[in-house]
Write a protein that holds these residues in place. Sequence first.
Motif, short mmCIF file in Angstrom:
data_model
loop_
_atom_site.label_atom_id
_atom_site.label_comp_id
_atom_site.label_asym_id
_atom_site.label_seq_id
_atom_site.Cartn_x
_atom_site.Cartn_y
_atom_site.Cartn_z
N GLN A 50 0.83 -1.21 0.00
CA GLN A 50 0.00 0.00 0.00
C GLN A 50 0.85 1.25 0.00
OE1 GLN A 50 -3.86 0.16 2.17
NE2 GLN A 50 -2.94 -1.49 3.36
N PHE A 51 1.95 1.20 0.75
CA PHE A 51 2.89 2.32 0.71
C PHE A 51 3.41 2.50 -0.71
CE2 PHE A 51 7.34 3.63 0.64
CZ PHE A 51 7.27 4.86 1.24
N SER A 52 3.80 1.39 -1.35
CA SER A 52 4.35 1.47 -2.70
C SER A 52 3.34 2.05 -3.66
CB SER A 52 4.76 0.08 -3.19
OG SER A 52 5.64 -0.50 -2.29
N ASP A 53 2.09 1.63 -3.52
CA ASP A 53 1.05 2.13 -4.41
C ASP A 53 0.82 3.63 -4.17
OD1 ASP A 53 -1.02 2.32 -6.22
OD2 ASP A 53 -2.53 1.56 -4.83
N GLY A 93 4.62 5.44 -4.17
CA GLY A 93 5.57 5.00 -5.19
C GLY A 93 5.90 6.08 -6.20
N ALA A 94 4.91 6.91 -6.53
CA ALA A 94 5.13 7.94 -7.55
C ALA A 94 6.14 8.98 -7.09
CB ALA A 94 3.81 8.61 -7.91
N ILE A 95 6.38 9.06 -5.78
CA ILE A 95 7.38 10.02 -5.28
C ILE A 95 8.67 9.33 -4.85
CG2 ILE A 95 7.89 11.58 -3.35
CD1 ILE A 95 5.07 12.68 -3.66
N VAL A 96 8.53 8.31 -4.01
CA VAL A 96 9.72 7.63 -3.52
C VAL A 96 10.39 6.82 -4.65
CG1 VAL A 96 10.53 5.86 -1.91
CG2 VAL A 96 8.84 7.53 -1.17
N ASN A 153 -3.65 8.83 -3.12
CA ASN A 153 -2.27 8.62 -3.52
C ASN A 153 -1.51 9.94 -3.56
OD1 ASN A 153 -2.91 5.98 -3.85
ND2 ASN A 153 -2.99 6.05 -6.09
N PHE A 154 -0.21 9.86 -3.23
CA PHE A 154 0.64 11.04 -3.32
C PHE A 154 0.90 11.38 -4.79
CE2 PHE A 154 1.54 9.39 0.86
CZ PHE A 154 1.64 10.54 1.63
N PRO A 194 3.30 13.93 -7.05
CA PRO A 194 4.38 14.92 -6.98
C PRO A 194 3.98 16.22 -7.66
CG PRO A 194 4.89 13.20 -8.58
CD PRO A 194 3.63 12.78 -7.91
N MET A 241 8.31 0.41 -9.48
CA MET A 241 7.70 1.12 -8.36
C MET A 241 7.51 2.60 -8.70
SD MET A 241 9.16 1.51 -4.52
CE MET A 241 8.39 2.55 -3.29
N ALA A 242 8.47 3.16 -9.43
CA ALA A 242 8.41 4.58 -9.74
C ALA A 242 7.33 4.91 -10.76
CB ALA A 242 9.77 5.05 -10.25
N PRO A 248 3.47 2.14 -10.04
CA PRO A 248 3.47 1.71 -8.63
C PRO A 248 2.43 0.63 -8.32
CG PRO A 248 2.89 4.06 -8.83
CD PRO A 248 3.31 3.60 -10.18
N VAL A 249 1.26 0.72 -8.93
CA VAL A 249 0.23 -0.24 -8.57
C VAL A 249 0.56 -1.64 -9.10
CG1 VAL A 249 -1.32 0.25 -10.50
CG2 VAL A 249 -2.26 -0.62 -8.37
N TYR A 270 3.69 -2.76 -9.31
CA TYR A 270 4.69 -3.20 -8.34
C TYR A 270 4.01 -3.68 -7.06
CZ TYR A 270 8.75 -2.48 -5.17
OH TYR A 270 9.75 -2.62 -4.24
N ALA A 271 2.98 -2.91 -6.63
CA ALA A 271 2.32 -3.19 -5.36
C ALA A 271 1.37 -4.37 -5.43
CB ALA A 271 1.58 -1.95 -4.87
N ALA A 281 2.03 5.91 -13.10
CA ALA A 281 2.14 6.93 -12.06
C ALA A 281 1.72 8.28 -12.66
CB ALA A 281 3.58 6.99 -11.56
N PRO A 282 1.50 9.30 -11.81
CA PRO A 282 1.16 10.61 -12.34
C PRO A 282 2.21 11.11 -13.34
CG PRO A 282 0.98 10.60 -9.96
CD PRO A 282 1.53 9.27 -10.35
N SER A 317 3.82 13.74 -13.75
CA SER A 317 5.02 14.44 -13.30
C SER A 317 6.10 13.45 -12.86
CB SER A 317 4.68 15.45 -12.20
OG SER A 317 4.90 14.92 -10.93
N SER A 318 5.69 12.29 -12.33
CA SER A 318 6.69 11.26 -11.99
C SER A 318 7.32 10.69 -13.25
CB SER A 318 6.05 10.12 -11.20
OG SER A 318 5.48 10.59 -10.02
#
Lengths: 466, 334
Positions: free
Chosen positions: A86-89, A92-95, A167-168, A170, B69-70, B73-74, B76-77, B293-294, B296-297
Amino acid sequence: MNFDLSAEMLARIQFAFTVSFHFIFPAFSIGTASYLAVLNGLWLRTRDEAYLRLFEYWKTIFAVTFGMGVVSGIVMSYQFGTNWAQFSDKAGAIVGPLMGYEVLTAFFLEAGFLGIALFGRKRVGDKLHMFAVAMVAIGTLISATWITSANSWMHTPAGYSIDVNGNFVPEDWWQIVFNPSFPYRLTHVVLAAFLTTAFTVGAVGAWHLLRDRKNRMARIMFSMAMWMAFIVTPIQIFVGDLHGLNTLEHQPAKIAAMEGHFETHQGAPLILFGIPYEEEERTKYAIQIPKLGSLILTHHADGEVLGLKEWPKDERPPAVIPFFAFRIMIAIGMAMLVVGLWSGIARLRGKLFESIWLLRAAILMGPSGYVAVLAGWFTTEVGRQPWTVYGVLRTSDSLSPVDAPAVATSLVVFIVVYFFVFGSGAVYLVRLMGRTPSINIQALSFVAPIQTNLRHQRPTSTSSET
Amino acid sequence: MTFDLPSLWAAIIAFSVLSYVVLDGFDLGVGILFPAFRERADRDIMTNSIAPVWDGNETWLVLGGGGLMAVFPVAYATVLPALYLPIILMLIGLVFRGVAFEFRWRTLPGSKFWDNAFWIGSTLAAFMQGITLGALVQGIEIENRSYAGGWWDWLTPFTMITGLAVVIGYAALGATWLNMKTTGKLREKARGLAKPLVFSLLFSIALVSLWTPFIDDQYFDRWFRWPTAFFSALVPLLLASCTYLFWSALKQSNDVIPFFATLGMFVLTFVGLGLSFYPDIVPGALSIHEAAAPESSLKFLLWGAGVCMPMILAYTGYAYWVFRGKVDPEEGYH
């Protein structure tokens, strides 16, 4: 403390276990990579055989450590997904991109040039070899930069928004990378790595000096290490203080836990020792100095320092681990300072290599860096709880949809394998450090060397070249 | 065609995974082949042939994981929890074989422990990677952006076959690598092993290919319906030409071509799989666009990938070039 063995607690233990083991290796290899670059540079500049031999001596040790760092690091890059889905989801887009940059700018650089740095001197010539050694050293520092940035963002998140799914997203990468705690944490981590290496090298040098006070290579090692301890320890203490003030600004609850304060004080005492009792919300058996806590943290004797009671119970970090881990780190820092100053005085008197007690102290301090960095990480990471992204995403909302038995099984496997593999590694490292450094090191190699001629120089294990 | 970031990133991730498979493939393969070579001197040459490059090879795996993951992400998750045990066993395998490079020089003389750790770890990692591939092909159950299946879903006859196929395939890469990098008896033995291994690999590819269309209608449609059928016909044809190339070069005792022909088989199989997956990233459950991912990522990391990847390929290529040629068996122990 709460000893429930939920999937969450097990996953936390697993992450703490695997990342702690992992960090021991970079803590050493970041500093050692730079040390190797310095040694190789000195050899090229002075053509003094001793530096070349020292380079070869530490190169072997570096190779063993680096290999262990690589494999334990690969594990980390998958821990996020297996246990913290869940953290990764959500984050993930930031980390993820920060770690992606770490791989692209650092890991490949290190790995790409490591082969040449370890095995290729004769194949590529001195200049390119020096370049490769420098690239490995720079790679370790770039790696530290990105991963510390990612970690710091989890402590002091900035530059993001949250979308409808929670979700985060960026928004401003500059703010994300250079988040408020990043510069302090990075400096603190890199200096810690340099000190860890310095005290390891110093202990090895001291060990061999105790046996032979005239051993020139041991003298060089010990002298370089003690210069580092003498100069960098005070800087590190200063940086650590700045880092602490930064934490006070952004994560006051962590500071309260570290200091063992449950009550808010105007003019807080400095608790030197005590035992925090979370249930009773007080620190018992405290030995304290009045007002000093406020003086250090706020620079006013009557400054306000918040206690843990300011936060609801479900937003407080655990009090015990940060409290003790912090004290262990500080105690070691002070011991490093003492040894550094002691060596400075001994050097001034021209007795750097003569004082048996200094040499013994330096040996005793050999593992101190590792203990200190782990204690520091435990302080800051446990102090971040109950959040993974501080104040925004809870640890309990970060977990994978895993069952406790699955996490428990993998945890047991990791514990058994890591203690065995890295325990063996530690034994081999100690053996390697036990080799008497000598200009004629060939004869003292642990295993029979593979002979190679210049034209057909082939890659071999590093150990075979020593 | 518009500039589509998620698809571009899918291509970059696919490239990383492919790079990993072919690069770590041959060095895991060298480990898998250890039991066939009992002499210490042979084993030293075998590990020395990969010692300068193995951790660069494994970095592609970190890029595959970290990159996923970058930018997805989903995916990966969901994929990692679904493959919890295989992934962890793969990592354990990689730990054992990775440290063995240095540790095998450090144990007491005569001890075979780290030699055994090297081949068992290599084989375990390869087998688990094959299982991972098979599990992806057979599908992963996803609800609400998280894995919704059971802990043993990955364990099926199909994934056992794909696991075995990858072990065989890596061993084939390892054998042809040794054919290229070594001389004398060691090379002859590797050359002898390459033939049955490559043909077992081809047999496994055929078996998996025949099985796959019956797992999911999507694959069946994709493979046997126009216009994609054109590509699914092209892949076997190109595979056949690789086989011919391999066969004729091996007979002429060529050093280099058998390795690259085997590599070609891997690339083709991988492309075939990619075509079957597209536009999904987790087949049947998540499309590339759903998982992205969004923006911007994607953009932020694309700068890094655009600048760094050409440099990485350049200096990695340089490192291979520096250590080119045969590992000399005459230069062994003294």
